[in-house]
Design an enzyme around this catalytic site. Structure first.
Site, PDB file in Angstrom:
ATOM      1  N   LYS A   1       0.830  -1.209   0.000  1.00  0.00           N
ATOM      2  CA  LYS A   1       0.000   0.000   0.000  1.00  0.00           C
ATOM      3  C   LYS A   1       0.864   1.258   0.000  1.00  0.00           C
ATOM      4  CE  LYS A   1      -3.239  -2.895   0.011  1.00  0.00           C
ATOM      5  NZ  LYS A   1      -2.908  -4.238  -0.514  1.00  0.00           N
TER       6      LYS A   1
ATOM      7  N   SER B   1      -5.679 -12.440 -11.870  1.00  0.00           N
ATOM      8  CA  SER B   1      -6.441 -11.191 -11.988  1.00  0.00           C
ATOM      9  C   SER B   1      -7.369 -10.976 -10.804  1.00  0.00           C
ATOM     10  CB  SER B   1      -7.258 -11.203 -13.282  1.00  0.00           C
ATOM     11  OG  SER B   1      -8.175 -12.283 -13.288  1.00  0.00           O
TER      12      SER B   1
ATOM     13  N   CYS C   1      -4.479  -7.341  -9.670  1.00  0.00           N
ATOM     14  CA  CYS C   1      -4.966  -6.052 -10.169  1.00  0.00           C
ATOM     15  C   CYS C   1      -4.306  -4.880  -9.438  1.00  0.00           C
ATOM     16  CB  CYS C   1      -6.486  -5.976 -10.035  1.00  0.00           C
ATOM     17  SG  CYS C   1      -7.377  -7.051 -11.189  1.00  0.00           S
ATOM     18  N   GLU C   2      -3.998  -5.059  -8.151  1.00  0.00           N
ATOM     19  CA  GLU C   2      -3.326  -3.989  -7.418  1.00  0.00           C
ATOM     20  C   GLU C   2      -1.923  -3.751  -7.971  1.00  0.00           C
ATOM     21  OE1 GLU C   2      -3.434  -4.741  -3.226  1.00  0.00           O
ATOM     22  OE2 GLU C   2      -5.513  -4.074  -3.020  1.00  0.00           O
TER      23      GLU C   2
ATOM     24  N   ASP D   1      -5.090 -16.006   8.684  1.00  0.00           N
ATOM     25  CA  ASP D   1      -5.157 -16.608   7.349  1.00  0.00           C
ATOM     26  C   ASP D   1      -5.231 -18.125   7.355  1.00  0.00           C
ATOM     27  OD1 ASP D   1      -4.944 -14.030   6.485  1.00  0.00           O
ATOM     28  OD2 ASP D   1      -2.980 -14.229   5.559  1.00  0.00           O
TER      29      ASP D   1
ATOM     30  N   HIS E   1     -21.848  19.040   3.296  1.00  0.00           N
ATOM     31  CA  HIS E   1     -21.682  19.474   1.906  1.00  0.00           C
ATOM     32  C   HIS E   1     -20.521  20.451   1.803  1.00  0.00           C
ATOM     33  CE1 HIS E   1     -22.804  20.598  -2.187  1.00  0.00           C
ATOM     34  NE2 HIS E   1     -22.520  21.851  -1.835  1.00  0.00           N
TER      35      HIS E   1
END
Length: 513
Positions: free
Chosen positions: A55, A190, A195-196, A326, A460
């Site tokens: 990350k 995939s 994908c990361e 895990d 907002h």
């Protein structure tokens, strides 16, 4: 290393990843004395070769991608990137977290009145249900305990016919051993991990990225619309996605790898790359733990079967041995391991307040843009014959996204197709999706309905107003109407007996690219 050989600990924890570390520190709350055994890196895959490092690399790649943009009225000149500097920054982040962990451990070392943690480096194997043997460098010694928690995590899954060498054919464990950006790379797998990494390397724009997708959709467990959204974005980012392709072989040459792909349509293709990354999931680390000495065998997936409390299920009644994270067969998420670690300690102390509900877990996917998920998706609801209503609401209509000049994303909410309209699940993509998904998780867990949520004032301008308008659209009260914006607001429903179908359709997703 503390002198631990003659101690009989309250809890002995094997593995210092997110599950083991959280268990050790929850034990401090009860004044217990803990031995934390780690054979490799403190923090496990939660810190090194896993969550934190990947990350960090993702955030750096996103920063680079933003800096390289030329459509916002400014341009960075002479922009360049060096892999060794990226690697240095990533390792710096990992060391920062490890030193925080060590500071906590050192604070509670040799504090008998407060509870204590003794960190031991080495590989642990059970000799019996009360003793483990720890091998460390050239010595081996025994550690005894009243209770044990196995938190050994998982490792990258290997392909049966492709041998990784850590240099040209690698797994995610080897990413930080690279010395430069590869010019061409193939990512095999995939799912989320594949994908990361495709996102990361394509963001840096130094590598031609090929992504091997055996099916016709990336992220096969997600709804087709989400899969298409992610796939289209990868291709837009420069990734070549090979759908419905199987890896036949990788032929190694002195200066390149020759990859042969076989497609479902019957043809084959040969591509040339410099690096192949195998990203096909992770397998539990249950080997060489001496499980046979305590009468425990992993199931055919390699997982350890546990009760809700985390206690091992086996032919013997091991009330003092737990497994978490895990290796337990639940979703391989940092948050799950951490929760299970805390709960295992609470079970040991007979103080479990509630058991986990694994049906509504939040998941973050670090793509471009980021994607967040919580609760049910359309596939699971249709499989279970649960009727639902769905609303897709594009960020193109959200003022904060417009102000950010970043409208590429959406909110998709599923509710029960009855008078209660209970919130069942949500998928979101775009800026800040990872930040607000947990709020919807709370709504799902509390059984909230659309009408209750609509009582809330949303600030907002904020991205979360997309959630508000999505809910209003379900109640036919949205400010912008589907009739006026059919490409951006899509309301649908599905009931048992209806054809298996999902929305938005391909063309609707493409319009929101």
């Amino acid at each position: 290393m503390p002198d631990i050989r003659d101690n009989n600990f309250d809890i002995v924890i094997i593995g210092s990843g997110p599950g083991g570390f959280s268990a050790a520190n929850r034990a401090l709350d009860y004044g217990l004395h803990v031995c934390l055994i780690e054979k490799s890196h403190l923090g496990g895959a939660g810190v090194i070769n896993g969550v934190l490092t990947s990350k960090t690399m993702y955030e750096l790649s996103m920063d680079y991608s933003v800096a390289a943009r030329i459509d916002r009225g400014y341009r960075a000149s002479a922009l360049s990137v060096d892999y060794n500097q990226v690697r240095h920054t990533v390792l710096e982040a990992a060391r920062e977290k490890q030193y925080q962990m060590r500071s906590q451990i050192e604070t509670f070392t040799n504090k008998p009145s407060l509870g204590s943690i003794s960190l031991v480096n080495g590989h642990a194997r059970f000799l019996n249900e009360n003793v483990v043997e720890v091998s460390s460098k050239n010595e081996a010694f025994e550690i005894s305990g009243k209770h044990f928690i196995i938190a050994t995590g998982a490792s990258p899954r290997q392909l049966p016919d492709v041998k990784t060498d850590g240099k040209r054919i690698i797994t995610s464990d080897d990413i930080l051993s690279l010395s430069r950006f590869p010019e061409r790379m193939l990512i095999i797998g995939s799912g989320i991990i594949g994908c990361e990494f495709a996102t990361i390397f394509s963001n840096f724009n130094q590598t031609q990225v090929h992504l091997l997708d055996r099916s016709n959709r990336v992220l096969p467990y997600e709804d087709d619309d989400v899969s298409r959204f992610v796939s289209n974005n990868l291709e837009k980012n420069g990734v070549e996605v090979h759908h419905t392709a199987q890896l036949r072989c990788i032929r190694e040459h002195p200066d390149h790898l020759e990859v042969v792909l076989d497609y479902a349509a019957g043809h084959s293709k040969v591509i040339e790359v410099d690096l192949a990354l195998v990203a096909i999931g992770r397998v539990p680390n249950t080997k060489d733990l001496g499980l046979e000495n305590i009468g425990v065998s992993p199931d055919k997936r390699g997982m350890l079967c546990v009760k809700d409390s985390g206690q091992l299920e086996s032919t013997k009644d091991h009330k003092n041995i737990y497994a978490i994270g895990d290796i337990t067969g639940h979703t391989q998420l940092y948050s799950v391991a951490e929760f299970q670690g805390r709960m295992a300690v609470e079970s040991i102390m007979n103080n479990v307040c509630y058991t986990p509900d694994y049906s509504n877990m939040s998941t973050l996917m670090f793509f471009k843009p980021e994607v967040a998920a919580v609760g049910a998706n359309e596939k699971t609801l249709q499989e279970k014959s649960v009727g639902y209503r769905a609303v897709f609401y594009s960020n193109a209509l959200v003022n904060r996204a417009i102000a950010m000049r970043n409208t590429h994303g959406f909110v998709k909410i599923l509710v029960s197709n009855d008078n209660k309209q209970r919130i069942l699940g949500m998928r979101a993509a775009g800026p800040q999706a990872s930040a607000f998904i947990v709020a919807v998780a709370h709504l799902i867990n509390q059984g909230n309905s659309v009408s209750e949520v609509l009582k809330i004032f949303y600030p907002h301008p904020s991205i979360t107003e997309g959630i508000q308008e999505c809910m209003r659209a379900l109640a036919s009260k949205s400010i912008y109407k589907p009739l006026a914006f059919p490409d951006h607001i899509i309301v649908s429903e599905w009931n048992p007996g209806d054809p298996i179908t999902q929305t938005p359709k391909d063309e609707e997703i493409k319009k929101n690219k």
